[in-house]
Scaffold this motif. Structure first.
Motif, PDB file in Angstrom:
ATOM      1  N   SER A  55      30.097  30.692  57.664  1.00 49.71           N
ATOM      2  CA  SER A  55      29.464  30.772  56.510  1.00 49.71           C
ATOM      3  C   SER A  55      28.958  29.708  55.781  1.00 49.71           C
ATOM      4  O   SER A  55      29.254  28.625  55.996  1.00 49.71           O
ATOM      5  N   ARG A  56      28.205  29.960  54.816  1.00 49.18           N
ATOM      6  CA  ARG A  56      27.426  29.001  53.840  1.00 49.18           C
ATOM      7  C   ARG A  56      28.445  27.987  53.515  1.00 49.18           C
ATOM      8  O   ARG A  56      29.664  28.375  52.938  1.00 49.18           O
ATOM      9  N   GLY A  57      28.496  26.527  53.637  1.00 49.44           N
ATOM     10  CA  GLY A  57      29.398  25.735  53.166  1.00 49.44           C
ATOM     11  C   GLY A  57      30.473  25.395  54.277  1.00 49.44           C
ATOM     12  O   GLY A  57      31.152  24.287  54.033  1.00 49.44           O
ATOM     13  N   MET A  58      30.768  26.112  55.220  1.00 46.26           N
ATOM     14  CA  MET A  58      31.741  25.816  56.201  1.00 46.26           C
ATOM     15  C   MET A  58      31.567  24.759  57.087  1.00 46.26           C
ATOM     16  O   MET A  58      30.221  24.541  57.420  1.00 46.26           O
ATOM     17  N   ARG A  59      32.381  23.885  57.410  1.00 45.11           N
ATOM     18  CA  ARG A  59      31.969  22.812  58.305  1.00 45.11           C
ATOM     19  C   ARG A  59      32.858  22.770  59.737  1.00 45.11           C
ATOM     20  O   ARG A  59      33.877  23.309  59.528  1.00 45.11           O
ATOM     21  N   VAL A  60      32.355  22.156  60.574  1.00 48.18           N
ATOM     22  CA  VAL A  60      33.275  21.617  61.821  1.00 48.18           C
ATOM     23  C   VAL A  60      33.157  20.054  61.639  1.00 48.18           C
ATOM     24  O   VAL A  60      32.111  19.547  61.718  1.00 48.18           O
ATOM     25  N   GLU A 109      23.780  27.847  55.379  1.00 47.52           N
ATOM     26  CA  GLU A 109      23.423  29.125  54.985  1.00 47.52           C
ATOM     27  C   GLU A 109      24.513  29.802  55.905  1.00 47.52           C
ATOM     28  O   GLU A 109      24.911  29.274  56.897  1.00 47.52           O
ATOM     29  N   GLU A 110      24.545  31.250  55.881  1.00 52.23           N
ATOM     30  CA  GLU A 110      25.409  31.904  56.990  1.00 52.23           C
ATOM     31  C   GLU A 110      24.906  31.666  58.374  1.00 52.23           C
ATOM     32  O   GLU A 110      23.298  31.846  58.532  1.00 52.23           O
ATOM     33  N   SER A 111      25.398  30.974  59.381  1.00 53.86           N
ATOM     34  CA  SER A 111      24.418  30.599  60.439  1.00 53.86           C
ATOM     35  C   SER A 111      25.248  30.675  61.664  1.00 53.86           C
ATOM     36  O   SER A 111      26.498  30.854  61.491  1.00 53.86           O
ATOM     37  N   ALA A 112      24.563  30.850  62.749  1.00 50.41           N
ATOM     38  CA  ALA A 112      25.160  30.767  64.162  1.00 50.41           C
ATOM     39  C   ALA A 112      24.647  29.876  65.181  1.00 50.41           C
ATOM     40  O   ALA A 112      23.226  29.746  65.026  1.00 50.41           O
ATOM     41  N   PHE A 113      25.422  29.371  65.875  1.00 49.72           N
ATOM     42  CA  PHE A 113      24.739  28.513  67.099  1.00 49.72           C
ATOM     43  C   PHE A 113      25.126  28.499  68.287  1.00 49.72           C
ATOM     44  O   PHE A 113      26.634  28.505  68.213  1.00 49.72           O
ATOM     45  N   VAL A 114      24.686  27.985  69.337  1.00 53.74           N
ATOM     46  CA  VAL A 114      25.370  27.997  70.538  1.00 53.74           C
ATOM     47  C   VAL A 114      25.387  26.711  71.075  1.00 53.74           C
ATOM     48  O   VAL A 114      24.586  25.849  71.204  1.00 53.74           O
ATOM     49  N   VAL A 115      26.672  26.348  71.380  1.00 51.64           N
ATOM     50  CA  VAL A 115      26.869  24.845  71.968  1.00 51.64           C
ATOM     51  C   VAL A 115      27.072  24.781  73.335  1.00 51.64           C
ATOM     52  O   VAL A 115      28.024  25.629  73.939  1.00 51.64           O
ATOM     53  N   THR A 116      26.241  23.958  74.158  1.00 54.46           N
ATOM     54  CA  THR A 116      26.627  24.066  75.623  1.00 54.46           C
ATOM     55  C   THR A 116      27.286  22.562  75.916  1.00 54.46           C
ATOM     56  O   THR A 116      26.791  21.469  75.578  1.00 54.46           O
ATOM     57  N   ALA A 117      28.466  22.428  76.380  1.00 54.14           N
ATOM     58  CA  ALA A 117      29.162  21.139  76.686  1.00 54.14           C
ATOM     59  C   ALA A 117      29.093  20.912  78.232  1.00 54.14           C
ATOM     60  O   ALA A 117      29.718  21.523  78.929  1.00 54.14           O
TER      61      ALA A 117
END
Length: 121
Positions: A55-60, A109-117
């Motif tokens: 969600s907006r403002g959330m962090r990793v 903003e509300e976001s989604a992403f794909v991480v390939t490691a």
């Protein structure tokens, strides 16, 4: 949703619909209670692929991966911080990062992403 009949993360061929996987994640209890989620799609000796939604403002918070990574933004926009730089990545953006480099992500903003490691051998 994965085209495999059940949740197996290490098949010779796997196909995913990122929008379907994201919808399923957001329908779950983790998203409803924390407004963040992560789902491992692939996990084997060579690589990990993880779908992350924030969600907006959330962090990793800052962390690092041993191997190289890619980050592909599926929805929204995020601030990716690494090597002393902030980079805004919007829907459709793809970033690569060498292994061992500390980095952090913040949802603008509300976001989604794909991480390939990549998994080092």
């Amino acid at each position: 949703m994965a085209t495999t009949a059940h949740r197996v993360m290490n098949q010779p061929r796997m196909t995913f619909s990122v929008p379907d996987e994201l919808w399923e994640m957001k329908a779950g209890e983790q998203w409803k209670s924390t407004h963040r989620g992560a789902k491992t799609l692939v996990k084997n000796d060579a690589l990990r692929i993880v779908l992350v939604a924030l969600s907006r403002g959330m962090r990793v918070e800052e962390h690092k991966a041993e191997g190289a990574i890619t980050v592909s933004v599926a929805e929204g926009s995020v601030r990716f911080t690494a090597i002393g730089e902030d980079i805004v990545l919007a829907t459709g953006a793809l970033l690569t990062l060498a292994g061992g480099i500390p980095h952090a992500v913040e949802a603008l903003e509300e976001s989604a992403f794909v991480v390939t490691a990549a998994q080092p051998h």
